[in-house]
Design an enzyme around this catalytic site. Structure first.
Site: not given
Length: 295
Positions: A257-258
């Site tokens: 996600d990052a």
């Protein structure tokens, strides 16, 4: 503005201090943190770029707290309220690998969103988890189509091999064919699962190129842990970008996600693909030593 649609949940992160002992006790350290793949992307993106989160949480204290925590990252939070806020138990082994036990709860109850929630979005990102329940799946597809029809770009994350298996790899490929996202994010295992679902063996780079060939309008980004990230952009040879080493890795939760947050915000501010991947790698490195998707 970057839009992210999907889950906002509470993660119960369990760091195992020894091998899991079935039918007995195991020494652990536990943490409660904000989670949900879409919320994770929004939180990291909101630190550097105007970002809106769209989702559904329960009309309960947990939902109130999670909305406030996400807003504290600078995110414009737009949520419907229904049902019970979901949560995930995340077991982290000593090597940092995750085993997730999700209860998505209210996240699956997202109804088609008001037009003004997607108006003004230059890009909309949706993790594939959003498609695994109704009415959220229909709402997610509708928001993606609406954004693309207005001239915005859109992306999808393959989310997990468990999700793909439950939804059906071939069915997911058909969905991608109709949505035609500009970008598909996947880790190596997810990409190979989709390659197998599309008829390939999914065991080497040639099969991943075949997967990219099934999505001729989509840039397919395949992450592979500490190994190079491979980008299959339409009309170009595969591009491989090295991942800088990170010491002391303890928890892989939220790294993908990052990466998506770093990549998308870089692209929205004019970076090329290689520079955007480097930004994604740098953002992902921030979460690898901390519980869940926190930095």
């Amino acid at each position: 503005m970057l839009g992210v649609l999907g889950d906002l949940l509470e993660d119960h992160v369990v760091w195992l201090r020894e091998p899991l002992r079935a039918a007995s006790d195991t020494e652990v350290t536990m943490y409660r943190v904000r989670g949900g793949s879409a919320a994770n992307v929004a939180a990291f993106a909101g630190e550097r770029h105007p970002t809106r989160f769209i989702g559904c949480v329960g009309a309960d204290p947990e939902g109130d707290r999670l909305v406030a925590e996400l807003a504290a990252h600078g995110v414009d939070v737009r949520v419907q309220r229904a049902g019970r806020t979901g949560s995930v138990v995340v077991l982290i082994d000593p090597a940092g690998e995750r085993t997730m036990l999700p209860y998505r709860g209210a996240a699956t109850l997202l109804e088609p969103v008001a037009p003004e929630w997607t108006d003004g979005l230059a890009h909309l990102h949706v993790p594939a988890y959003a498609f695994t329940g109704e009415p959220a799946g229909t709402a997610a597809a509708d928001a993606l189509r609406r954004t693309a029809a207005r001239g915005g770009t859109v992306s999808v994350d393959a989310s997990s091999t468990g999700m793909l298996r439950a939804y059906g790899e071939r069915r997911f490929l058909r969905l991608l064919g109709t949505l035609a996202p500009h970008v598909l994010f996947a880790n190596r295992a997810e990409a190979e699962a989709l390659a197998r679902g599309g008829g390939g063996a999914g065991s080497d780079g040639a099969d991943l190129r075949a997967l990219a060939g099934r999505l001729p309008r989509t840039t397919v980004i395949v992450k592979d842990g500490a190994r190079p990230t491979t980008v299959f952009a339409p009309g170009h040879p595969p591009l491989r970008i090295a991942v800088p080493p990170v010491d002391g890795v303890r928890d892989l939760t939220g790294a993908g996600d990052a990466f998506a947050a770093g990549y998308l915000t870089a692209r929205l501010t004019g970076a090329g693909i290689r520079a955007a991947c480097a930004a994604g790698h740098a953002t992902a490195a921030r979460v690898l030593r901390t519980p869940g998707a926190s930095a």
